[in-house]
Design a protein around this motif. Structure first.
Motif, PDB file in Angstrom:
ATOM      1  N   LEU A   1      12.934  20.577   4.216  1.00 21.75           N
ATOM      2  CA  LEU A   1      11.487  21.338   4.086  1.00 21.75           C
ATOM      3  C   LEU A   1      11.578  22.421   2.960  1.00 21.75           C
ATOM      4  CD1 LEU A   1      10.337  21.602   7.704  1.00 21.75           C
ATOM      5  CD2 LEU A   1       9.553  20.035   5.945  1.00 21.75           C
ATOM      6  N   ARG A   2      12.881  22.776   2.598  1.00 13.53           N
ATOM      7  CA  ARG A   2      13.358  23.750   1.563  1.00 13.53           C
ATOM      8  C   ARG A   2      12.770  25.165   2.126  1.00 13.53           C
ATOM      9  NH1 ARG A   2      11.537  19.952  -3.241  1.00 13.53           N
ATOM     10  NH2 ARG A   2      13.472  18.821  -3.430  1.00 13.53           N
ATOM     11  N   ILE A   3      13.156  25.516   3.475  1.00 15.31           N
ATOM     12  CA  ILE A   3      12.863  26.711   4.139  1.00 15.31           C
ATOM     13  C   ILE A   3      14.123  27.283   4.752  1.00 15.31           C
ATOM     14  CG2 ILE A   3      10.456  26.053   4.629  1.00 15.31           C
ATOM     15  CD1 ILE A   3      11.258  25.532   7.526  1.00 15.31           C
ATOM     16  N   GLY A   4      14.181  28.396   4.998  1.00 17.31           N
ATOM     17  CA  GLY A   4      15.223  29.080   5.584  1.00 17.31           C
ATOM     18  C   GLY A   4      15.368  29.005   6.861  1.00 17.31           C
ATOM     19  N   ARG A   5      16.573  29.204   7.598  1.00 23.35           N
ATOM     20  CA  ARG A   5      16.999  28.872   8.870  1.00 23.35           C
ATOM     21  C   ARG A   5      16.120  29.696   9.764  1.00 23.35           C
ATOM     22  NH1 ARG A   5      19.143  26.380  12.798  1.00 23.35           N
ATOM     23  NH2 ARG A   5      20.521  27.741  14.215  1.00 23.35           N
ATOM     24  N   SER A   6      15.673  30.581   9.517  1.00 24.11           N
ATOM     25  CA  SER A   6      14.706  31.464  10.347  1.00 24.11           C
ATOM     26  C   SER A   6      13.426  30.882  10.524  1.00 24.11           C
ATOM     27  CB  SER A   6      14.610  33.036   9.981  1.00 24.11           C
ATOM     28  OG  SER A   6      13.822  32.956   8.620  1.00 24.11           O
ATOM     29  N   SER A   7      13.058  30.284   9.336  1.00 17.77           N
ATOM     30  CA  SER A   7      11.503  29.427   9.403  1.00 17.77           C
ATOM     31  C   SER A   7      11.792  28.256  10.327  1.00 17.77           C
ATOM     32  CB  SER A   7      11.262  29.241   8.091  1.00 17.77           C
ATOM     33  OG  SER A   7      10.761  30.208   7.259  1.00 17.77           O
ATOM     34  N   VAL A   8      13.039  27.819  10.504  1.00 16.66           N
ATOM     35  CA  VAL A   8      13.211  26.681  11.409  1.00 16.66           C
ATOM     36  C   VAL A   8      13.315  27.064  12.549  1.00 16.66           C
ATOM     37  CG1 VAL A   8      14.905  24.715  11.764  1.00 16.66           C
ATOM     38  CG2 VAL A   8      14.437  25.266   9.513  1.00 16.66           C
ATOM     39  N   VAL A   9      13.907  28.149  12.971  1.00 19.65           N
ATOM     40  CA  VAL A   9      14.073  28.738  14.221  1.00 19.65           C
ATOM     41  C   VAL A   9      12.466  28.900  14.628  1.00 19.65           C
ATOM     42  CG1 VAL A   9      14.796  30.613  15.521  1.00 19.65           C
ATOM     43  CG2 VAL A   9      16.348  29.305  14.069  1.00 19.65           C
ATOM     44  N   GLU A  10      11.689  29.549  13.821  1.00 19.82           N
ATOM     45  CA  GLU A  10      10.362  29.927  14.335  1.00 19.82           C
ATOM     46  C   GLU A  10       9.592  28.883  14.690  1.00 19.82           C
ATOM     47  OE1 GLU A  10       6.593  31.393  12.026  1.00 19.82           O
ATOM     48  OE2 GLU A  10       8.529  32.857  11.708  1.00 19.82           O
ATOM     49  N   GLY A  11       9.496  27.827  13.761  1.00 20.80           N
ATOM     50  CA  GLY A  11       8.862  26.525  13.839  1.00 20.80           C
ATOM     51  C   GLY A  11       9.097  25.668  14.898  1.00 20.80           C
ATOM     52  N   THR A  12      10.453  25.590  15.331  1.00 25.18           N
ATOM     53  CA  THR A  12      11.293  24.767  16.667  1.00 25.18           C
ATOM     54  C   THR A  12      10.611  25.617  17.955  1.00 25.18           C
ATOM     55  OG1 THR A  12      13.081  25.748  16.362  1.00 25.18           O
ATOM     56  CG2 THR A  12      12.808  23.724  15.415  1.00 25.18           C
ATOM     57  N   LYS A  13      10.682  26.746  17.803  1.00 25.30           N
ATOM     58  CA  LYS A  13      10.201  27.426  19.106  1.00 25.30           C
ATOM     59  C   LYS A  13       8.921  27.384  19.322  1.00 25.30           C
ATOM     60  CE  LYS A  13      13.836  31.308  19.219  1.00 25.30           C
ATOM     61  NZ  LYS A  13      13.948  32.787  19.176  1.00 25.30           N
ATOM     62  N   TYR A  14       7.924  27.343  18.321  1.00 25.71           N
ATOM     63  CA  TYR A  14       6.533  27.300  18.607  1.00 25.71           C
ATOM     64  C   TYR A  14       6.379  25.757  19.022  1.00 25.71           C
ATOM     65  CZ  TYR A  14       1.526  26.971  17.347  1.00 25.71           C
ATOM     66  OH  TYR A  14       0.116  26.825  17.643  1.00 25.71           O
ATOM     67  N   LEU A  15       6.917  24.666  18.355  1.00 22.88           N
ATOM     68  CA  LEU A  15       6.711  23.262  18.626  1.00 22.88           C
ATOM     69  C   LEU A  15       7.209  23.212  20.271  1.00 22.88           C
ATOM     70  CD1 LEU A  15       7.220  21.590  15.248  1.00 22.88           C
ATOM     71  CD2 LEU A  15       5.157  21.861  16.483  1.00 22.88           C
ATOM     72  N   GLU A  16       8.280  23.598  20.522  1.00 25.68           N
ATOM     73  CA  GLU A  16       9.164  23.510  21.929  1.00 25.68           C
ATOM     74  C   GLU A  16       8.093  23.959  22.902  1.00 25.68           C
ATOM     75  OE1 GLU A  16      13.706  23.474  22.005  1.00 25.68           O
ATOM     76  OE2 GLU A  16      12.868  25.035  20.993  1.00 25.68           O
ATOM     77  N   SER A  17       7.476  25.295  22.731  1.00 22.89           N
ATOM     78  CA  SER A  17       6.496  26.109  23.376  1.00 22.89           C
ATOM     79  C   SER A  17       5.374  25.179  23.701  1.00 22.89           C
ATOM     80  CB  SER A  17       6.543  27.468  22.860  1.00 22.89           C
ATOM     81  OG  SER A  17       5.501  27.371  21.962  1.00 22.89           O
ATOM     82  N   HIS A  18       4.855  24.325  23.011  1.00 26.45           N
ATOM     83  CA  HIS A  18       3.658  23.649  23.221  1.00 26.45           C
ATOM     84  C   HIS A  18       4.334  22.236  23.710  1.00 26.45           C
ATOM     85  CE1 HIS A  18       1.919  26.968  20.794  1.00 26.45           C
ATOM     86  NE2 HIS A  18       1.113  26.675  21.509  1.00 26.45           N
ATOM     87  N   GLY A  19       5.369  21.886  23.885  1.00 29.38           N
ATOM     88  CA  GLY A  19       5.742  20.704  24.500  1.00 29.38           C
ATOM     89  C   GLY A  19       5.841  19.591  23.365  1.00 29.38           C
ATOM     90  N   MET A  20       5.783  19.740  22.112  1.00 29.20           N
ATOM     91  CA  MET A  20       5.653  18.721  21.073  1.00 29.20           C
ATOM     92  C   MET A  20       7.052  18.218  20.684  1.00 29.20           C
ATOM     93  SD  MET A  20       2.444  19.788  18.836  1.00 29.20           S
ATOM     94  CE  MET A  20       1.567  21.135  19.615  1.00 29.20           C
ATOM     95  N   ILE A  21       8.082  18.893  20.781  1.00 25.79           N
ATOM     96  CA  ILE A  21       9.484  18.815  20.306  1.00 25.79           C
ATOM     97  C   ILE A  21      10.206  18.999  21.367  1.00 25.79           C
ATOM     98  CG2 ILE A  21       9.064  18.751  17.943  1.00 25.79           C
ATOM     99  CD1 ILE A  21      10.736  21.244  17.781  1.00 25.79           C
ATOM    100  N   ARG A  22      11.535  18.612  21.223  1.00 26.17           N
ATOM    101  CA  ARG A  22      12.595  18.960  22.398  1.00 26.17           C
ATOM    102  C   ARG A  22      13.966  19.218  21.600  1.00 26.17           C
ATOM    103  NH1 ARG A  22      13.273  13.471  26.137  1.00 26.17           N
ATOM    104  NH2 ARG A  22      13.910  12.234  24.459  1.00 26.17           N
ATOM    105  N   ARG A  23      14.577  19.966  22.280  1.00 22.76           N
ATOM    106  CA  ARG A  23      16.073  20.261  21.785  1.00 22.76           C
ATOM    107  C   ARG A  23      17.248  19.382  22.448  1.00 22.76           C
ATOM    108  NH1 ARG A  23      17.737  25.229  19.502  1.00 22.76           N
ATOM    109  NH2 ARG A  23      15.689  25.889  20.104  1.00 22.76           N
ATOM    110  N   LEU A  24      17.892  18.651  21.594  1.00 21.53           N
ATOM    111  CA  LEU A  24      18.825  17.704  22.065  1.00 21.53           C
ATOM    112  C   LEU A  24      20.245  18.377  21.932  1.00 21.53           C
ATOM    113  CD1 LEU A  24      17.552  14.170  20.541  1.00 21.53           C
ATOM    114  CD2 LEU A  24      17.332  15.455  22.992  1.00 21.53           C
ATOM    115  N   GLY A  25      21.164  18.545  22.698  1.00 26.95           N
ATOM    116  CA  GLY A  25      22.582  18.938  22.649  1.00 26.95           C
ATOM    117  C   GLY A  25      23.499  17.698  22.889  1.00 26.95           C
TER     118      GLY A  25
END
Length: 155
Positions: free
Chosen positions: A55-79
Protein backbone atom coordinates in the motif's frame (compact mmCIF):
# COMPACT_ATOMS: atom_id res chain seq x y z
CA UNK A 1 6.56 -10.59 -16.48
CA UNK A 2 3.61 -11.24 -18.76
CA UNK A 3 1.19 -8.56 -19.87
CA UNK A 4 -1.48 -10.44 -17.89
CA UNK A 5 0.56 -10.00 -14.69
CA UNK A 6 1.02 -6.31 -15.37
CA UNK A 7 -2.70 -5.89 -16.03
CA UNK A 8 -3.54 -7.77 -12.83
CA UNK A 9 -1.16 -5.57 -10.84
CA UNK A 10 -2.75 -2.46 -12.31
CA UNK A 11 -6.22 -3.80 -11.62
CA UNK A 12 -5.25 -4.59 -8.04
CA UNK A 13 -3.96 -1.06 -7.50
CA UNK A 14 -7.12 0.41 -9.01
CA UNK A 15 -9.37 -1.84 -6.90
CA UNK A 16 -7.48 -1.05 -3.69
CA UNK A 17 -7.67 2.70 -4.34
CA UNK A 18 -11.36 2.56 -5.19
CA UNK A 19 -12.17 0.72 -1.95
CA UNK A 20 -10.17 3.30 -0.03
CA UNK A 21 -12.21 6.12 -1.54
CA UNK A 22 -15.48 4.25 -0.92
CA UNK A 23 -14.59 3.54 2.71
CA UNK A 24 -13.70 7.17 3.28
CA UNK A 25 -16.94 8.34 1.65
CA UNK A 26 -18.85 6.05 4.02
CA UNK A 27 -17.18 7.55 7.09
CA UNK A 28 -14.39 5.02 7.47
CA UNK A 29 -10.66 5.27 7.13
CA UNK A 30 -9.25 5.47 3.61
CA UNK A 31 -6.27 3.30 4.57
CA UNK A 32 -8.55 0.76 6.25
CA UNK A 33 -10.56 0.59 3.03
CA UNK A 34 -7.39 0.15 1.00
CA UNK A 35 -6.18 -2.54 3.40
CA UNK A 36 -9.53 -4.34 3.13
CA UNK A 37 -9.31 -4.12 -0.66
CA UNK A 38 -5.80 -5.54 -0.67
CA UNK A 39 -6.72 -8.52 1.51
CA UNK A 40 -9.88 -9.14 -0.52
CA UNK A 41 -7.97 -9.01 -3.80
CA UNK A 42 -5.10 -11.20 -2.59
CA UNK A 43 -7.32 -13.71 -0.82
CA UNK A 44 -4.75 -14.73 1.78
CA UNK A 45 -2.96 -13.63 4.91
CA UNK A 46 -0.35 -10.88 4.83
CA UNK A 47 2.04 -9.48 7.42
CA UNK A 48 2.03 -5.82 8.41
CA UNK A 49 5.30 -5.15 6.54
CA UNK A 50 3.86 -6.80 3.40
CA UNK A 51 0.74 -4.66 3.70
CA UNK A 52 2.78 -1.49 4.26
CA UNK A 53 4.91 -2.23 1.21
CA UNK A 54 1.96 -3.10 -1.02
CA UNK A 55 0.00 0.00 0.00
CA UNK A 56 3.07 2.23 0.29
CA UNK A 57 2.06 3.42 3.74
CA UNK A 58 3.81 3.56 7.07
CA UNK A 59 3.63 0.97 9.83
CA UNK A 60 1.46 3.24 12.00
CA UNK A 61 -1.10 3.49 9.19
CA UNK A 62 -1.16 -0.30 8.93
CA UNK A 63 -1.67 -0.60 12.68
CA UNK A 64 -4.50 1.95 12.56
CA UNK A 65 -6.16 0.21 9.61
CA UNK A 66 -5.89 -3.27 11.07
CA UNK A 67 -7.29 -2.11 14.42
CA UNK A 68 -10.24 -0.51 12.68
CA UNK A 69 -11.01 -3.58 10.57
CA UNK A 70 -10.48 -5.96 13.50
CA UNK A 71 -12.83 -3.91 15.69
CA UNK A 72 -15.53 -4.28 13.03
CA UNK A 73 -14.98 -8.03 12.64
CA UNK A 74 -13.74 -7.85 9.06
CA UNK A 75 -10.21 -9.11 9.54
CA UNK A 76 -8.43 -11.25 12.07
CA UNK A 77 -4.88 -11.48 13.33
CA UNK A 78 -3.06 -14.77 12.94
CA UNK A 79 -0.11 -15.62 15.13
CA UNK A 80 1.92 -18.34 13.50
CA UNK A 81 4.20 -20.47 15.62
CA UNK A 82 7.83 -19.76 14.84
CA UNK A 83 7.09 -16.50 13.03
CA UNK A 84 7.84 -13.11 14.48
CA UNK A 85 5.21 -11.25 12.48
CA UNK A 86 1.48 -11.63 12.90
CA UNK A 87 -0.49 -11.99 9.72
CA UNK A 88 -3.88 -10.53 8.87
CA UNK A 89 -6.65 -12.02 6.78
CA UNK A 90 -10.32 -11.50 6.13
CA UNK A 91 -12.48 -13.27 8.71
CA UNK A 92 -14.71 -16.15 7.67
CA UNK A 93 -17.64 -13.90 8.67
CA UNK A 94 -16.46 -10.91 6.65
CA UNK A 95 -19.70 -10.53 4.69
CA UNK A 96 -21.98 -10.27 7.76
CA UNK A 97 -19.43 -7.91 9.35
CA UNK A 98 -19.41 -5.75 6.23
CA UNK A 99 -23.21 -5.83 6.18
CA UNK A 100 -23.31 -4.67 9.82
CA UNK A 101 -20.85 -1.86 9.09
CA UNK A 102 -22.88 -0.63 6.11
CA UNK A 103 -26.10 -0.76 8.16
CA UNK A 104 -24.44 1.21 10.94
CA UNK A 105 -23.38 3.89 8.44
CA UNK A 106 -26.94 4.17 7.09
CA UNK A 107 -28.28 4.37 10.67
CA UNK A 108 -25.84 7.22 11.35
CA UNK A 109 -27.17 9.08 8.32
CA UNK A 110 -30.73 8.58 9.62
CA UNK A 111 -29.74 9.97 13.03
CA UNK A 112 -28.31 13.07 11.35
CA UNK A 113 -31.57 13.65 9.51
CA UNK A 114 -33.58 13.02 12.69
CA UNK A 115 -31.51 15.54 14.65
CA UNK A 116 -32.06 18.25 12.05
CA UNK A 117 -35.74 17.44 11.60
CA UNK A 118 -36.29 17.61 15.37
CA UNK A 119 -34.63 21.04 15.44
CA UNK A 120 -36.78 22.55 12.70
CA UNK A 121 -39.29 25.17 13.77
CA UNK A 122 -42.97 24.40 13.17
CA UNK A 123 -43.17 26.88 10.28
CA UNK A 124 -40.61 24.84 8.28
CA UNK A 125 -43.22 22.37 7.07
CA UNK A 126 -41.96 22.04 3.49
CA UNK A 127 -38.38 21.59 4.63
CA UNK A 128 -39.48 19.03 7.22
CA UNK A 129 -41.40 17.06 4.59
CA UNK A 130 -38.42 16.99 2.20
CA UNK A 131 -35.98 15.91 4.88
CA UNK A 132 -38.37 13.26 6.18
CA UNK A 133 -38.55 11.86 2.64
CA UNK A 134 -34.76 11.56 2.56
CA UNK A 135 -34.71 10.00 6.03
CA UNK A 136 -37.29 7.39 4.99
CA UNK A 137 -35.22 6.63 1.90
CA UNK A 138 -32.13 5.93 4.03
CA UNK A 139 -34.18 3.83 6.46
CA UNK A 140 -35.43 1.68 3.56
CA UNK A 141 -31.86 1.21 2.36
CA UNK A 142 -30.75 0.24 5.87
CA UNK A 143 -33.66 -2.21 6.20
CA UNK A 144 -32.95 -3.77 2.79
CA UNK A 145 -29.27 -4.24 3.57
CA UNK A 146 -30.05 -5.57 7.02
CA UNK A 147 -32.46 -8.16 5.65
CA UNK A 148 -30.32 -9.18 2.69
CA UNK A 149 -29.40 -12.82 2.83
CA UNK A 150 -26.07 -13.71 1.34
CA UNK A 151 -25.19 -17.37 1.38
CA UNK A 152 -21.79 -16.78 -0.17
CA UNK A 153 -18.98 -18.38 1.73
CA UNK A 154 -15.73 -16.71 2.73
CA UNK A 155 -14.04 -15.59 -0.48
Amino acid sequence: MTSHAVDLTDLRADFVERLGVLAQAEGGSRNAGRLFGLLAFEGGAMTAPEIAEALRIGRSSVVEGTKYLESHGMIRRLGRKGQRQDEFELTPSVLPALQNWICARRAAVCREFDDIIASLPSEAGDTRARLETFARFHRRIEAAISSAQDDARHP
